[in-house]
Design a protein around this motif. Structure first.
Motif, short mmCIF file in Angstrom:
data_model
loop_
_atom_site.label_atom_id
_atom_site.label_comp_id
_atom_site.label_asym_id
_atom_site.label_seq_id
_atom_site.Cartn_x
_atom_site.Cartn_y
_atom_site.Cartn_z
N VAL A 37 0.03 -0.52 -2.91
CA VAL A 37 0.58 0.69 -3.67
C VAL A 37 0.92 1.71 -2.25
O VAL A 37 1.96 2.51 -2.05
N GLY A 82 6.72 4.98 -11.02
CA GLY A 82 5.42 5.33 -11.35
C GLY A 82 5.24 5.94 -12.99
O GLY A 82 6.36 6.03 -13.56
N TYR A 118 6.56 4.43 -2.40
CA TYR A 118 5.91 5.13 -3.77
C TYR A 118 5.87 6.46 -3.30
O TYR A 118 6.26 7.43 -4.28
N TYR A 119 5.12 6.88 -2.50
CA TYR A 119 4.68 8.31 -2.15
C TYR A 119 6.18 9.11 -1.70
O TYR A 119 6.35 10.18 -2.10
N ARG A 147 7.93 -0.06 -14.46
CA ARG A 147 6.63 0.05 -14.99
C ARG A 147 6.78 -0.69 -16.42
O ARG A 147 7.57 -0.67 -17.12
N MET A 157 9.75 -0.15 -4.01
CA MET A 157 9.83 1.19 -4.96
C MET A 157 9.28 0.83 -6.53
O MET A 157 9.25 -0.18 -6.88
N HIS A 158 8.85 1.97 -6.87
CA HIS A 158 8.03 1.98 -8.27
C HIS A 158 8.39 3.65 -8.75
O HIS A 158 8.11 4.52 -8.16
N GLN A 190 9.17 8.46 -2.55
CA GLN A 190 9.94 8.59 -3.79
C GLN A 190 9.34 9.94 -4.67
O GLN A 190 10.43 10.81 -4.94
N ASP A 250 -4.54 8.20 -8.76
CA ASP A 250 -3.04 8.17 -8.52
C ASP A 250 -2.57 9.45 -9.19
O ASP A 250 -1.76 10.09 -8.47
N ILE A 280 2.02 3.60 -11.90
CA ILE A 280 1.83 2.33 -11.40
C ILE A 280 0.59 1.88 -12.19
O ILE A 280 -0.37 2.34 -12.65
N SER A 315 5.70 0.05 1.36
CA SER A 315 5.89 0.79 0.03
C SER A 315 6.56 2.21 0.20
O SER A 315 6.06 2.89 1.20
N THR A 355 -0.06 11.77 -6.91
CA THR A 355 1.24 12.40 -7.18
C THR A 355 1.12 13.80 -6.70
O THR A 355 2.04 14.35 -6.27
#
Lengths: 320, 320, 320
Positions: free
Chosen positions: C279, C266, C286-287, C223, C263-264, C289, A92, C268, C284, A96
């Motif tokens: 994920v 992070g 997440y990436y 989170r 969405m998250h 964002q 992770d 996570i 998702s 990022t």
């Protein structure tokens, strides 16, 4: 692309096992060109992140300098002040970095083969260089050792090379055995018996140091890695006894052949692996190894980024 | 080369004792020029390593900024994540930096005169600036103090300067005594008697603060360095009692002459060495000292690197 | 200047409450332009200091990269090796940075509204961006969330958005409630009852996750911040039980509408807030964002520095 890991479709240098003899030669040639003054600069802003989960001075700083000499911008990642403290996994953290636009990860990690969890992941379209994994591999150290030997002798075939010391915990020893054998060198081993493993027999012979010291061209001394020894081993370890039995004492150094060179990956335990007075002796190539490390790493970074379609402006002019 | 250490053939600034009055003037002139907008840039990629073995904000950041303003690339060395944790000596860490191509070392270290083990070493062809050694010297702090005084009064001769507080542990106090006396200032000391040493008698007179406060041009307050005091001293230390006896209270500040300035090397213990309300008072030059630190360090770095044959592109145009 | 804090005359972005809907739109437009290849570079050497008093990977690295993409030089401040260890206050650390010539402070701090002690201070003529304060605000996270939603749907009005999880400790949740409501979104909340506060009623409705999961356009998972929970809460916390009750399990994800995004912020906690397999699922973002975070921060930095009269060379050419 010969320089890259066979394990995956990504651009990565994780193990010396991925290198053919030809690939080694090409990479050393490029490192020598950098040392002679050749220059290369990325054409667009490019970020590298150095993720060092273990203490390091020379490898870490050497990669930072190599990156900046190539015009990269360096992100220094400190596990102590990162989300690793919140339980984030290595994968992770790398995810990022990739999302933030980092194009090269240089990773040192205490876990052997940590990179297996990263290779082949679709969401990590980022180049990777292994800067040391547990007691596994340390390809940039192997390559700088090879460059230092080649600078001295011009070839590897027929050279007598002794690797002495903590063969069990060293991540350089095994890589160097394989590649030096492939390049035609004749290998010998020495050091404490409990650190010798019979699997090394196929690479060379295990002999007392006193037999080897007057016969070899290259004496590679390995660091006693107190931080990797069991605490019981550390309690009974005597620096003076090790030095007398397995170290390069001043007396032993008298018997080196004129052309013989001493190598050590650093940091040196002075008066353990070798007498403090020998660190900067005419036989020693300790300083040159560190110098060569920057040029080898420039060649590795350029190679792995070019495979990742990063463009460089190159200048073959030799200025030094 | 007048700016450099007399102790060796290397390019180093380690002690104010190496500076003649002329050398100080030249360096302050250059710092003033930088402050007025003069610019200088290294012509080739040049690396500086900041090796800070003690906590620091202003000195560390100030050197980083000075380096980058001169076009240097800065390597930030963190002892916590380095091979120092594996027992590497200071000399070997510096040797590594030199081998990697670093051309300037800026070192802060808790050991007095740590630099003695580095000077004159053949394998360390690198410029060195001492950024503070134990309770020894701190030349860049002395020079920024001098620049701040000169900016205010235009001269040093005849100025009444009081140095107040922890004279025993301060690495600035002794350097400043010597150089200010050489430049013609009239010195006075104050503070707790146990921190005064009779060896200071030859530089000036020890007096109660209440006698000095209405008479001086410059009041240099020294930091109470809790981290250098014995734990017994820390246990009995009372901030309020110190402030009343030896600190610049608001009442005492009323008696300052109109032209008098207050100086402090930072970090300030508010309401100990001086009342919190005085930190940004019209008499205070705390902020200006920090500003001047960047320009003084630029002059130091340029000087020591030029002596090491590093070329700069200079631009004397004043833009500010 | 609409983007700036109403609290003071300084140039600062500390809270989403300072942003009008128009201001948000302008800033997101600029971030989108950067993402599409627009470039901007400071014309004169400009220093930013990242003062992170809490652990962070993505926010810290993202700001560093954003600064360097704009041509700023970045000072990485480490509280562990700074004068903070000598008891220096936050205000005095910032004062030092300003005196040294730093023009932008990016601060993360564990104390809520720490910035109140900095705003409006005459001696801090420096731009400030709040990168997270305690359980208070985190404006750059809110803005990257908004950019990610806008990229997906092109608008906010009428969108059904659920915010799920640790509403009590999240510094994103409250900012997002206010701004999303102002932009016309329809809000819903879910998660453990003890983390829900009745003050959230005016922004939206509190519902079981199973009611929401098939109905929403945007599912924002917060989170679980173990580091902010009381130790008693941590002791009784069961990851598996949380996941089943309040997490996005694979079963729940089956019921998402085709257009719905996850969405998250992070990092996570995999298999807690959402199943690990989700994920990198098609739903998702997440990436994205994290990617958008760099562009949003470039827009924030440019805005706050321009308000501080820092000049940029801009290039609207779209190259990507």
């Amino acid at each position: 692309m010969i320089f890259l890991s066979k394990l995956n479709q990504q651009k990565a240098i994780v193990s010396m096992a991925d290198f053919s003899a030809t690939a080694v030669t090409q990479l050393l040639d490029r490192a020598s060109a950098f040392k002679a003054g050749a220059q290369a600069q990325v054409q667009e802003p490019t970020f590298a992140a150095n993720l060092f989960f273990e203490n390091s001075t020379r490898t870490h700083t050497s990669f930072s300098i190599a990156e900046q000499r190539l015009g990269l911008k360096t992100i220094e990642f400190s596990p102590q002040s990162s989300s690793v403290q919140k339980g984030e996994t290595l994968y992770d953290t790398c995810l990022t970095m990739a999302a933030l636009g980092v194009q090269l990860l240089v990773i040192r990690h205490p876990e052997n083969a940590y990179y297996q969890q990263l290779l082949g992941q679709a969401y990590l379209p980022v180049a990777l260089i292994n800067a040391g994994d547990g007691s596994g591999e340390h390809p940039s150290q192997s390559l700088l050792d090879l460059l230092t030997i080649r600078e001295e002798f011009g070839h590897f075939a027929g050279l007598k090379v002794a690797i002495v010391g903590d063969l069990a915990h060293s991540r350089v020893a095994r890589s160097n055995m394989e590649i030096l054998q492939a390049l035609g060198a004749e290998l010998y081993f020495s050091g404490p018996a409990q650190w010798y493993q019979t699997q090394f027999d196929r690479y060379g012979e295990y002999r007392p140091l006193d037999e080897l010291v007057g016969a070899v061209d290259v004496l590679m001394l390995l660091r006693v890695q107190h931080e990797r020894l069991e605490s019981a081993e550390n309690q009974t370890f005597s620096a003076a006894a090790y030095h007398q039995a397995y170290g390069l004492t001043e007396a032993r150094a008298q018997r080196l052949q004129p052309q013989a060179i001493i190598m050590h990956p650093g940091p040196i335990n002075r008066d353990v692996e070798l007498a403090s007075s020998l660190v900067e002796s005419p036989h020693s190539r300790y300083y040159e190894q560190m110098q060569n490390g920057v040029y080898v790493r420039m060649a590795m970074i350029e190679t792995v980024l070019q495979a990742n379609d990063v463009k460089f402006k190159s200048n073959r002019r030799v200025t030094q």
